[in-house]
Motif scaffolding. Structure first.
Motif, PDB file in Angstrom:
ATOM      1  N   GLY A  59       0.829  -1.207   0.000  1.00 43.86           N
ATOM      2  CA  GLY A  59       0.000   0.000   0.000  1.00 43.86           C
ATOM      3  C   GLY A  59       0.860   1.252   0.000  1.00 43.86           C
ATOM      4  N   GLN A  60       0.279   2.345  -0.458  1.00 41.01           N
ATOM      5  CA  GLN A  60       1.012   3.606  -0.575  1.00 41.01           C
ATOM      6  C   GLN A  60       0.352   4.692   0.271  1.00 41.01           C
ATOM      7  OE1 GLN A  60       3.887   4.005  -2.825  1.00 41.01           O
ATOM      8  NE2 GLN A  60       3.676   1.790  -2.591  1.00 41.01           N
ATOM      9  N   ILE A  61       1.164   5.558   0.876  1.00 40.65           N
ATOM     10  CA  ILE A  61       0.653   6.745   1.550  1.00 40.65           C
ATOM     11  C   ILE A  61       1.458   7.948   1.074  1.00 40.65           C
ATOM     12  CG2 ILE A  61      -0.093   5.448   3.587  1.00 40.65           C
ATOM     13  CD1 ILE A  61       2.289   6.803   5.068  1.00 40.65           C
ATOM     14  N   SER A  62       0.897   9.135   1.240  1.00 39.79           N
ATOM     15  CA  SER A  62       1.604  10.328   0.782  1.00 39.79           C
ATOM     16  C   SER A  62       2.188  11.155   1.925  1.00 39.79           C
ATOM     17  CB  SER A  62       0.663  11.203  -0.056  1.00 39.79           C
ATOM     18  OG  SER A  62      -0.461  11.572   0.713  1.00 39.79           O
ATOM     19  N   ASP A  63       1.683  10.992   3.128  1.00 44.87           N
ATOM     20  CA  ASP A  63       2.154  11.786   4.268  1.00 44.87           C
ATOM     21  C   ASP A  63       3.443  11.196   4.830  1.00 44.87           C
ATOM     22  OD1 ASP A  63       2.566  13.303   6.535  1.00 44.87           O
ATOM     23  OD2 ASP A  63       0.738  12.630   7.564  1.00 44.87           O
ATOM     24  N   LEU A  64       4.558  11.900   4.610  1.00 50.49           N
ATOM     25  CA  LEU A  64       5.850  11.452   5.117  1.00 50.49           C
ATOM     26  C   LEU A  64       6.318  12.290   6.303  1.00 50.49           C
ATOM     27  CD1 LEU A  64       7.737  10.745   1.744  1.00 50.49           C
ATOM     28  CD2 LEU A  64       6.419   9.159   3.175  1.00 50.49           C
ATOM     29  N   SER A  65       5.397  12.974   6.966  1.00 47.29           N
ATOM     30  CA  SER A  65       5.766  13.834   8.088  1.00 47.29           C
ATOM     31  C   SER A  65       6.205  13.034   9.309  1.00 47.29           C
ATOM     32  CB  SER A  65       4.618  14.766   8.460  1.00 47.29           C
ATOM     33  OG  SER A  65       3.502  14.018   8.933  1.00 47.29           O
ATOM     34  N   LYS A  66       5.763  11.766   9.403  1.00 52.56           N
ATOM     35  CA  LYS A  66       6.177  10.892  10.509  1.00 52.56           C
ATOM     36  C   LYS A  66       5.942   9.450  10.087  1.00 52.56           C
ATOM     37  CE  LYS A  66       1.669  10.943  12.692  1.00 52.56           C
ATOM     38  NZ  LYS A  66       0.873  11.120  13.861  1.00 52.56           N
ATOM     39  N   HIS A  67       6.566   8.515  10.796  1.00 48.29           N
ATOM     40  CA  HIS A  67       6.323   7.102  10.508  1.00 48.29           C
ATOM     41  C   HIS A  67       4.828   6.856  10.704  1.00 48.29           C
ATOM     42  CE1 HIS A  67       6.312   2.757  10.750  1.00 48.29           C
ATOM     43  NE2 HIS A  67       7.583   2.740  10.375  1.00 48.29           N
ATOM     44  N   PRO A  68       4.150   6.234   9.742  1.00 46.90           N
ATOM     45  CA  PRO A  68       2.691   6.114   9.828  1.00 46.90           C
ATOM     46  C   PRO A  68       2.190   5.174  10.930  1.00 46.90           C
ATOM     47  CG  PRO A  68       3.512   4.923   7.921  1.00 46.90           C
ATOM     48  CD  PRO A  68       4.671   5.696   8.489  1.00 46.90           C
ATOM     49  N   ASN A  69       3.016   4.231  11.366  1.00 45.55           N
ATOM     50  CA  ASN A  69       2.613   3.289  12.413  1.00 45.55           C
ATOM     51  C   ASN A  69       1.277   2.617  12.088  1.00 45.55           C
ATOM     52  OD1 ASN A  69       2.945   1.800  14.753  1.00 45.55           O
ATOM     53  ND2 ASN A  69       1.962   3.343  16.042  1.00 45.55           N
ATOM     54  N   ILE A  70       1.099   2.239  10.840  1.00 45.21           N
ATOM     55  CA  ILE A  70      -0.099   1.513  10.416  1.00 45.21           C
ATOM     56  C   ILE A  70       0.243   0.029  10.467  1.00 45.21           C
ATOM     57  CG2 ILE A  70      -1.660   1.033   8.493  1.00 45.21           C
ATOM     58  CD1 ILE A  70      -1.200   3.969   7.608  1.00 45.21           C
ATOM     59  N   CYS A  71      -0.494  -0.704  11.272  1.00 40.83           N
ATOM     60  CA  CYS A  71      -0.234  -2.125  11.440  1.00 40.83           C
ATOM     61  C   CYS A  71      -1.045  -2.911  10.406  1.00 40.83           C
ATOM     62  CB  CYS A  71      -0.580  -2.552  12.867  1.00 40.83           C
ATOM     63  SG  CYS A  71       0.278  -4.037  13.358  1.00 40.83           S
ATOM     64  N   VAL A  72      -0.374  -3.361   9.360  1.00 37.78           N
ATOM     65  CA  VAL A  72      -1.012  -4.098   8.279  1.00 37.78           C
ATOM     66  C   VAL A  72      -1.054  -5.574   8.668  1.00 37.78           C
ATOM     67  CG1 VAL A  72      -0.866  -4.730   5.842  1.00 37.78           C
ATOM     68  CG2 VAL A  72      -0.181  -2.430   6.575  1.00 37.78           C
ATOM     69  N   ARG A  73      -2.257  -6.121   8.670  1.00 40.35           N
ATOM     70  CA  ARG A  73      -2.447  -7.509   9.107  1.00 40.35           C
ATOM     71  C   ARG A  73      -1.947  -8.504   8.074  1.00 40.35           C
ATOM     72  NH1 ARG A  73      -3.821  -8.034  13.874  1.00 40.35           N
ATOM     73  NH2 ARG A  73      -4.334 -10.217  13.644  1.00 40.35           N
ATOM     74  N   PHE A  74      -1.334  -9.559   8.580  1.00 42.68           N
ATOM     75  CA  PHE A  74      -0.997 -10.727   7.765  1.00 42.68           C
ATOM     76  C   PHE A  74      -0.992 -11.925   8.695  1.00 42.68           C
ATOM     77  CE2 PHE A  74       3.073  -9.491   9.425  1.00 42.68           C
ATOM     78  CZ  PHE A  74       3.831 -10.645   9.522  1.00 42.68           C
ATOM     79  N   GLY A  75      -1.729 -12.936   8.325  1.00 42.19           N
ATOM     80  CA  GLY A  75      -1.861 -14.100   9.195  1.00 42.19           C
ATOM     81  C   GLY A  75      -2.472 -13.706  10.528  1.00 42.19           C
ATOM     82  N   LYS A  76      -1.863 -14.152  11.598  1.00 42.98           N
ATOM     83  CA  LYS A  76      -2.361 -13.853  12.943  1.00 42.98           C
ATOM     84  C   LYS A  76      -1.675 -12.653  13.572  1.00 42.98           C
ATOM     85  CE  LYS A  76      -3.667 -18.596  13.873  1.00 42.98           C
ATOM     86  NZ  LYS A  76      -3.561 -19.740  14.772  1.00 42.98           N
ATOM     87  N   THR A  77      -0.895 -11.941  12.798  1.00 42.52           N
ATOM     88  CA  THR A  77      -0.170 -10.797  13.338  1.00 42.52           C
ATOM     89  C   THR A  77      -0.286  -9.617  12.368  1.00 42.52           C
ATOM     90  OG1 THR A  77       1.952 -10.103  14.303  1.00 42.52           O
ATOM     91  CG2 THR A  77       2.061 -11.483  12.327  1.00 42.52           C
ATOM     92  N   CYS A  78       0.520  -8.603  12.580  1.00 42.25           N
ATOM     93  CA  CYS A  78       0.553  -7.460  11.675  1.00 42.25           C
ATOM     94  C   CYS A  78       1.944  -6.847  11.703  1.00 42.25           C
ATOM     95  CB  CYS A  78      -0.513  -6.434  12.055  1.00 42.25           C
ATOM     96  SG  CYS A  78      -0.260  -5.608  13.627  1.00 42.25           S
ATOM     97  N   SER A  79       2.198  -5.962  10.754  1.00 45.76           N
ATOM     98  CA  SER A  79       3.501  -5.309  10.664  1.00 45.76           C
ATOM     99  C   SER A  79       3.332  -3.814  10.432  1.00 45.76           C
ATOM    100  CB  SER A  79       4.320  -5.901   9.518  1.00 45.76           C
ATOM    101  OG  SER A  79       5.553  -5.207   9.389  1.00 45.76           O
ATOM    102  N   THR A  80       4.178  -3.034  11.105  1.00 46.33           N
ATOM    103  CA  THR A  80       4.216  -1.589  10.893  1.00 46.33           C
ATOM    104  C   THR A  80       5.330  -1.199   9.917  1.00 46.33           C
ATOM    105  OG1 THR A  80       5.706  -1.225  12.782  1.00 46.33           O
ATOM    106  CG2 THR A  80       3.305  -1.092  13.201  1.00 46.33           C
ATOM    107  N   ALA A  81       5.895  -2.181   9.224  1.00 43.31           N
ATOM    108  CA  ALA A  81       6.985  -1.899   8.285  1.00 43.31           C
ATOM    109  C   ALA A  81       6.539  -0.845   7.275  1.00 43.31           C
ATOM    110  CB  ALA A  81       7.417  -3.177   7.572  1.00 43.31           C
ATOM    111  N   PHE A  82       7.439   0.097   7.025  1.00 39.97           N
ATOM    112  CA  PHE A  82       7.100   1.200   6.126  1.00 39.97           C
ATOM    113  C   PHE A  82       8.343   1.701   5.412  1.00 39.97           C
ATOM    114  CE2 PHE A  82       6.950   5.771   5.311  1.00 39.97           C
ATOM    115  CZ  PHE A  82       5.939   5.783   4.366  1.00 39.97           C
TER     116      PHE A  82
END
Length: 161
Positions: free
Chosen positions: A52-75
């Motif tokens: 996924g893509q975001i445009s706001d680079l003012s701070k780390h987005p800290n969006i936890c994208v789900r995969f399996g039984k967990t999620c990742s904030t990798a950005f």
């Protein structure tokens, strides 16, 4: 070379020059390629885990994208986790392309592999420490799919041309 990342990674006045070094640029491209962001829009700098893509680079987005039984904030281009970005590495710095490059170099510096990269020594690829921030690299502790040292070395050498 260190086996784990320290909790604090000091900055360096040499970082800008290091980032411009052709071998380091190739290493950064290799990391982005391995993490799956190299061919994404804006060279991957705006990329969430999963593409996924975001445009706001003012701070780390800290969006936890789900995969399996967990999620990742990798950005971003180097898929840095929220807690790694804020954990005394970059603080509240914006996640601009320049800062993302600095972030990756700081992680490589913490692993003690910057001199190897600058010298054109591919041993940095199989250093266990490099697998800590980048699960796509060998010797990662996450149980995620990883690229082989041979594949990564070939990609790095191709980027160096």
């Amino acid at each position: 070379m260190r086996s784990q990342l320290p909790s604090f990674i000091p900055g360096s006045s040499r970082t800008s020059a290091i980032i411009k070094n052709p071998n380091m640029r190739a290493a950064l491209d290799t990391i982005a390629w391995a993490e799956g962001t190299y061919h994404k829009p804006n060279s991957g700098y705006n990329t969430l885990f999963g593409g996924g893509q975001i445009s706001d680079l003012s701070k780390h987005p800290n969006i936890c994208v789900r995969f399996g039984k967990t999620c990742s904030t990798a950005f971003g281009r180097y898929q840095g986790l929220n807690n790694t970005w804020f954990g005394n590495i970059m603080g509240n710095a914006a996640v601009t392309p320049d800062n993302q490059d600095r972030f990756a170099v700081k992680l490589l510096r913490a692993c003690g592999v910057v001199d190897d990269i600058l010298a054109g020594d591919s041993s940095w690829i199989s250093t266990g420490c490099v697998g800590l921030p980048w699960a796509s690299f060998p010797v990662n502790p996450y149980g995620q799919p990883q690229k082989s040292s041979g594949v990564l070395t070939a990609r790095w050498k191709a980027f160096m041309k």
